[in-house]
Write a protein that holds these residues in place. Structure first.
Motif, mmCIF file in Angstrom:
data_model
loop_
_atom_site.group_PDB
_atom_site.id
_atom_site.type_symbol
_atom_site.label_atom_id
_atom_site.label_comp_id
_atom_site.label_asym_id
_atom_site.label_seq_id
_atom_site.Cartn_x
_atom_site.Cartn_y
_atom_site.Cartn_z
ATOM 1 N N UNK A 146 4.632 -4.451 -13.889
ATOM 2 C CA UNK A 146 4.582 -3.024 -13.557
ATOM 3 C C UNK A 146 3.229 -2.645 -12.956
ATOM 4 N N UNK A 147 2.119 -3.207 -13.490
ATOM 5 C CA UNK A 147 0.792 -2.915 -12.932
ATOM 6 C C UNK A 147 0.701 -3.349 -11.479
ATOM 7 N N UNK A 148 1.286 -4.509 -11.191
ATOM 8 C CA UNK A 148 1.268 -4.980 -9.795
ATOM 9 C C UNK A 148 2.067 -4.034 -8.900
ATOM 10 N N UNK A 149 3.232 -3.589 -9.394
ATOM 11 C CA UNK A 149 4.028 -2.663 -8.591
ATOM 12 C C UNK A 149 3.302 -1.334 -8.413
ATOM 13 N N UNK A 150 2.652 -0.846 -9.486
ATOM 14 C CA UNK A 150 1.926 0.432 -9.401
ATOM 15 C C UNK A 150 0.783 0.317 -8.398
ATOM 16 N N UNK A 151 0.063 -0.800 -8.454
ATOM 17 C CA UNK A 151 -1.062 -0.976 -7.533
ATOM 18 C C UNK A 151 -0.585 -1.008 -6.090
ATOM 19 N N UNK A 152 0.509 -1.745 -5.845
ATOM 20 C CA UNK A 152 1.038 -1.811 -4.479
ATOM 21 C C UNK A 152 1.521 -0.443 -4.004
ATOM 22 N N UNK A 153 2.224 0.279 -4.907
ATOM 23 C CA UNK A 153 2.751 1.585 -4.503
ATOM 24 C C UNK A 153 1.626 2.593 -4.294
ATOM 25 N N UNK A 154 0.568 2.514 -5.131
ATOM 26 C CA UNK A 154 -0.573 3.429 -4.979
ATOM 27 C C UNK A 154 -1.273 3.181 -3.643
ATOM 28 N N UNK A 155 -1.406 1.883 -3.339
ATOM 29 C CA UNK A 155 -2.027 1.539 -2.055
ATOM 30 C C UNK A 155 -1.173 2.040 -0.897
ATOM 31 N N UNK A 156 0.162 1.948 -1.046
ATOM 32 C CA UNK A 156 1.059 2.429 0.006
ATOM 33 C C UNK A 156 0.987 3.924 0.181
ATOM 34 N N UNK A 157 0.910 4.669 -0.954
ATOM 35 C CA UNK A 157 0.808 6.133 -0.871
ATOM 36 C C UNK A 157 -0.490 6.533 -0.169
ATOM 37 N N UNK A 158 -1.608 5.869 -0.581
ATOM 38 C CA UNK A 158 -2.902 6.203 0.042
ATOM 39 C C UNK A 158 -2.880 5.906 1.536
ATOM 40 N N UNK A 159 -2.267 4.749 1.884
ATOM 41 C CA UNK A 159 -2.198 4.374 3.304
ATOM 42 C C UNK A 159 -1.335 5.358 4.083
ATOM 43 N N UNK A 160 -0.201 5.780 3.484
ATOM 44 C CA UNK A 160 0.678 6.736 4.170
ATOM 45 C C UNK A 160 -0.012 8.072 4.360
ATOM 46 N N UNK A 161 -0.755 8.540 3.334
ATOM 47 C CA UNK A 161 -1.476 9.811 3.449
ATOM 48 C C UNK A 161 -2.549 9.729 4.523
#
Length: 794
Positions: free
Chosen positions: A395-410
């Motif tokens: 879950x931590x790996x998924x959260x980190x990837x998704x957080x990075x994706x959100x920041x990149x999209x923003x």
């Protein structure tokens, strides 16, 4: 292929034998069934019945219409009300059975404290009404999870009680309501006096109180509760539990549903609270910025003495209204994107992200919602596990990837908006050139108003979102909608009486069957005449001698009507039919040899009784001890010495005659006996002498029957050497003693011609396997046995 009649008959006998070997022990089956049924009755009488308690709930899912109706007005905004749409029913089942939730239930219901009434045979749980309540005030070392010895209470009156424990280390009389200091801590006992009649009914009874650690009790109930999604592709969850106390199980299930809803509401409020805090912080910043813009507008108008600049450029502004709207929207989106980026840079990885704050990108809204769901799932797992749990790591790996994706999209959206704003600024410069006649102050004033409008729209939007967050916090609709509260069946599910009795019946029949089967399987001895017939089918069986009981006479008496006497009479009759003629010449006398495979099969016993039976007919009979190696006739002749002259002396001393060696018997006047004599060093060679033939010829001339007790055929060669002098050879087989494999010896000897004119006598036959009189009820004796001996005789 057509079977021969003999083959069919043999098969029929084999099947009959197979059935009879079990049916003859019918009393064992009856006894086994009786014992099993009685044991089942006792087990059911004193076993504790278990009842099934059941409840049904629906885990709400807003996507499928399960959400609260009062929140439908906010469905267009998404945000707080969309994060539960992807609820996984399997995850919810795991939450229902989690130790954390079950522990809270045990703590709320105090199920770690058990009250039991001690009976004479079994102990029963007290739950509906308890005459008193034990409160554990404190523990030594403040350890609530320590082991506490079981306490036994006995009511003395409405004000006093007595406490003891198993080894009487604790013993004393105390008053209700007063603190009692015990070795493990301090307790107080509060009486339940609302129903004095029930309270007094417990006087004189012993009530045990057990305190167990919460964790141990929680694990026990966690294993007992069953949570299942019985209806496929639905959100219906069924909770079942077996318990001897129906009310206790119902309370546990209802409290489990309550604690599950409480936990779900707490999870939902965490996201709403985080979003509310974020909006409040943004409102403070926007309020300050809006006040600054409004002050700049006021100062600008005062300094330049402006009243209505817009009227002078009304015509141009009407043409550029659409442009201004686009510029305003892009500015708002850029501000929201930058605010979201600043929040993510300052927030930790454990914080939830504000959901749907107005950014128009649907992809970002869905990604933020999924991110918050993963964070909630990880935080929930961390309550019962560590960071090293593989699921948490994943879950931590998924959260980190998704957080990075959100920041990149923003960041991408921010860059895109900046480019769009740059293009709009360029277009604005073109438009400004068209209104060059408008005073410079108008340009500045328009910029101030534009900033004011952006700030006002953002301020109003945040106020709206804060109101939604406040409503979400205020609404406490349960996630699990109760379809049926916990209820219990009136009929116990365990133990199943019919199944127990059926199992007892089967066991009562199976155990004797197995014992009999194993006894036959492991028994290598001859049991009945069918065992002999299988190997020696062509050799006739002249008679069956019954097994003697302890204390029975071994020799036939005068006017004997016992079954032993009748068996030898049958043997005598069958023998007479076989020995009347031999070949073409009629013999004056009949020489009958009696032998066996090994010693101990009863050949001497058969020979002596056969001689007595023949003598009872008035015939002159002589019984000869033909076993000169190990003579046994003297066992029945206590008055005669083993060293008396006999067969051995006759062969050695030619002066002796056979008739002179014959000694009249005390048992019957028609019976004479010739012993074997002294044991020679060369018995086989001695029997090969011509004197042996002279011995039997002389006896033939003087006696009607000559019965010879010979040596065992397989152990020594003596009987085979003198077999030619016999008119009939009676081969004794002892039931329960002779190994079935030993029957191969007489079979081979008969086929090889070493033994001739052989007939079988089956000795020591059990009454269950003996003859026909016993089977068909013919009475051999007037003696009337007791009923239990007639039923269980063997």
């Amino acid at each position: 292929m057509i079977e021969s009649p003999n083959l069919s008959e043999n098969k029929e006998k084999t099947l009959r034998e197979l059935l009879e070997q079990y049916t003859r022990y019918w009393y064992l089956f009856a006894l086994g069934v009786t014992i099993a049924i009685v044991a089942a009755f006792i087990y059911l009488r004193y076993s504790t019945p278990l009842y099934l308690s059941k409840a049904t709930v629906i885990v709400k899912d807003e996507k499928s219409g399960g959400g609260p109706a009062e929140l439908a007005a906010f469905s267009d905004y998404g945000g707080f009300f969309s994060k539960f749409n992807n609820s996984n029913i399997e995850n919810e089942l795991a939450i229902f059975k989690s130790k954390r939730i079950v522990t809270e239930v045990i703590r709320e219901l105090n199920f770690n404290i058990t009250y039991e009434s001690i009976g004479t045979i079994k102990t029963s749980d007290i739950y509906d009404y308890r005459p008193f309540t034990v409160q554990f005030l404190s523990f030594k070392d403040n350890d609530e999870n320590r082991a506490v010895p079981k306490l036994f209470f006995e009511l003395i009156s409405e004000t006093e009680y007595e406490i003891t424990n198993e080894n009487d280390a604790i013993k004393g009389t105390y008053s209700f309501g007063n603190p009692v200091e015990l070795p493990f801590g301090v307790i107080t006992v509060v009486p339940e006096l609302e129903n004095l009649e029930k309270f007094n009914s417990y006087k004189g009874k012993t009530i045990s109180v057990s305190y167990r650690p919460l964790e141990a009790v929680a694990i026990s109930y966690q294993n007992r509760i069953n949570v299942a999604n019985e209806i496929r592709n639905s959100n219906v969850v069924t909770l079942t539990m077996q318990s001897p106390v129906r009310e206790k199980a119902e309370d546990f299930i209802n409290e489990l549903i309550f604690q599950y809803n409480k936990d779900a509401i707490n999870d939902r409020n965490q996201v709403a609270q985080k979003t509310s805090n974020f909006i409040d912080s943004r409102l403070e910043i926007i309020t300050e910025e809006l006040d600054s813009v409004e002050r700049n507008k006021e100062q600008f108008k005062s300094k330049n003495r402006l009243t209505n600049i817009e009227a002078e450029a009304q015509l141009i502004l009407e043409n550029s209204s659409e442009f201004n709207k686009r510029q305003l929207d892009i500015g708002t989106q850029l501000e929201l994107a930058n605010s979201m980026i600043n929040y993510m840079e300052n927030a930790s990885e454990d914080d939830l992200l504000p959901a749907n704050i107005g950014i128009e990108s649907e992809e970002i809204a869905n990604t933020v919602s999924s991110y918050n769901q993963l964070v909630l799932e990880r935080n929930r797992l961390l309550k019962n596990s560590t960071m090293k749990n593989p699921v948490v790591v994943n879950l931590n790996n998924q959260i980190e990837q998704m957080r990075s994706g959100v920041r990149s999209s923003l960041q991408n959206i921010s860059n895109s908006l900046k480019i769009s704003m740059r293009d709009l600024n360029y277009q604005e410069s073109v438009l400004n050139s068209k209104i060059s006649k408008v005073p410079t102050q108008e340009k500045l004033y328009r910029g101030i108003e534009r900033q004011q409008s952006i700030k006002e729209q953002l301020y109003l939007f945040l106020l709206q979102q804060r109101e939604e967050a406040s409503i979400s916090l205020a609404v406490t609709a349960p996630k699990a909608k109760i379809v049926d509260n916990a209820y219990s069946g009136k009929t116990p599910v365990s133990p199943n009486k019919m199944l127990i009795y059926l199992g007892a019946l089967i066991a009562g029949l199976l155990v004797p069957f197995l014992l009999i089967y194993l006894s036959y399987l492991l028994n290598s001895k001859v049991s009945n005449r069918l065992d002999v017939e299988r190997v020696l089918g062509s050799t006739p069986i002249l008679g069956e001698i019954p097994k003697l009981k302890r204390g029975d006479e071994e020799l036939i008496q005068h006017n004997d009507r016992s079954i032993l006497a009748e068996a030898f009479r049958i043997l005598r009759t069958n023998l007479q039919y076989l020995t009347i003629n031999k070949g073409d010449s009629i013999r004056k006398s009949n020489v009958i040899f009696v032998t066996s495979t090994i010693k101990g099969e009863g050949k001497t016993f058969v020979a002596f009784n056969l001689a007595l039976t023949l003598a009872l007919t008035g015939k002159k009979v002589v019984l000869v001890g033909g076993d000169i190696r190990n003579p046994q006739l003297h066992r029945y002749l206590p008055d005669q010495s083993k060293s008396q002259q006999g067969l051995t002396e006759f062969i050695i001393d030619e002066s002796l005659s056979a008739t002179s060696l014959a000694t009249p018997s005390n048992y019957n006047k028609n019976l004479s006996i010739i012993l074997s004599g002294v044991i020679p060093p060369n018995p086989a060679e001695l029997l090969l002498q011509d004197r042996t033939k002279e011995f039997f010829d002389e006896l033939n001339e003087n006696f009607d029957f000559v019965i010879v007790d010979t040596a065992p055929s397989m152990l020594v060669t003596d009987t085979i050497l003198i077999n030619k002098f016999a008119d009939k050879l009676l081969y004794v087989v002892r039931a329960g003693y002779t190994d079935r494999r030993l029957l191969e010896f007489p079979k081979d000897a008969i086929e090889d011609g070493r033994l001739s004119d052989v007939a079988i006598v089956l000795n020591n036959v059990n009454m269950n396997n003996f003859g026909y009189g016993n089977k068909y009820g013919y009475t051999y004796s007037e003696e009337q046995q007791p009923w239990y001996k007639r039923i269980f005789r063997s």
